[in-house]
Design a protein around this motif. Structure first.
Motif, short mmCIF file in Angstrom:
data_model
loop_
_atom_site.label_atom_id
_atom_site.label_comp_id
_atom_site.label_asym_id
_atom_site.label_seq_id
_atom_site.Cartn_x
_atom_site.Cartn_y
_atom_site.Cartn_z
N ARG A 1 1.83 6.64 -2.86
CA ARG A 1 1.26 6.96 -1.55
C ARG A 1 1.24 5.69 -0.73
O ARG A 1 0.37 4.84 -0.92
CB ARG A 1 -0.16 7.49 -1.70
CG ARG A 1 -0.22 8.82 -2.40
CD ARG A 1 -1.63 9.34 -2.37
NE ARG A 1 -1.79 10.26 -3.48
CZ ARG A 1 -2.94 10.66 -3.94
NH1 ARG A 1 -4.05 10.23 -3.39
NH2 ARG A 1 -3.00 11.51 -4.92
N ARG B 1 0.55 3.03 2.11
CA ARG B 1 -0.52 2.80 3.07
C ARG B 1 0.11 2.66 4.44
O ARG B 1 1.01 1.86 4.64
CB ARG B 1 -1.29 1.55 2.71
CG ARG B 1 -2.09 1.72 1.45
CD ARG B 1 -2.86 0.50 1.06
NE ARG B 1 -3.30 -0.30 2.20
CZ ARG B 1 -3.54 -1.59 2.13
NH1 ARG B 1 -3.37 -2.25 1.01
NH2 ARG B 1 -3.94 -2.26 3.20
N GLU B 2 -0.34 3.45 5.38
CA GLU B 2 0.23 3.47 6.73
C GLU B 2 0.14 2.11 7.43
O GLU B 2 1.05 1.72 8.13
CB GLU B 2 -0.43 4.54 7.58
CG GLU B 2 -0.14 5.95 7.10
CD GLU B 2 1.34 6.28 7.10
OE1 GLU B 2 2.06 5.85 8.01
OE2 GLU B 2 1.78 6.98 6.18
N ASP B 3 -0.95 1.39 7.22
CA ASP B 3 -1.09 0.11 7.90
C ASP B 3 -0.08 -0.91 7.39
O ASP B 3 0.44 -1.72 8.15
CB ASP B 3 -2.52 -0.43 7.77
CG ASP B 3 -2.93 -0.61 6.32
OD1 ASP B 3 -2.47 0.17 5.46
OD2 ASP B 3 -3.73 -1.52 6.05
N VAL B 4 0.26 -0.85 6.14
CA VAL B 4 1.25 -1.78 5.59
C VAL B 4 2.64 -1.39 6.07
O VAL B 4 3.44 -2.23 6.46
CB VAL B 4 1.19 -1.78 4.04
CG1 VAL B 4 2.30 -2.63 3.46
CG2 VAL B 4 -0.17 -2.28 3.57
#
Length: 84
Positions: free
Chosen positions: A61, A63-66
């Motif tokens: 999954r 991480r959107e920020d990364v």
């Protein structure tokens, strides 16, 4: 034993599930729910360890920020001082 292999209850070819570069291995145990194995292992004279081998692959999954950082327009920061 060098690495762990599993075979389906219906038979078939053994499938390797661990890739440990060890020279000594000991006890192998199934989890109560059958989703992973534990294997105690070690390398030569180093201290031994217990490896947990998951038999059901997990979907990563992100991480959107990364992931968003990859597409930023700002140049990367320098990590060391500039040399003249």
């Amino acid at each position: 034993m060098m690495n762990a292999y599993v075979v389906a209850t219906t038979g078939g070819e053994p499938r390797q599930v661990s890739w440990l570069p060890n020279t000594r291995a000991g006890t192998i145990s199934w989890s109560a729910d059958g989703t992973y194995l534990t294997l105690d292992s070690g390398m030569r004279t180093e201290q031994g360890f217990v490896a947990r081998i998951h038999l059901i692959p997990r979907t990563p999954r992100p991480r959107e920020d990364v992931g968003a950082a990859v597409f930023r327009d700002t140049p990367p920061r320098r990590t060391s001082p500039a040399v003249p």
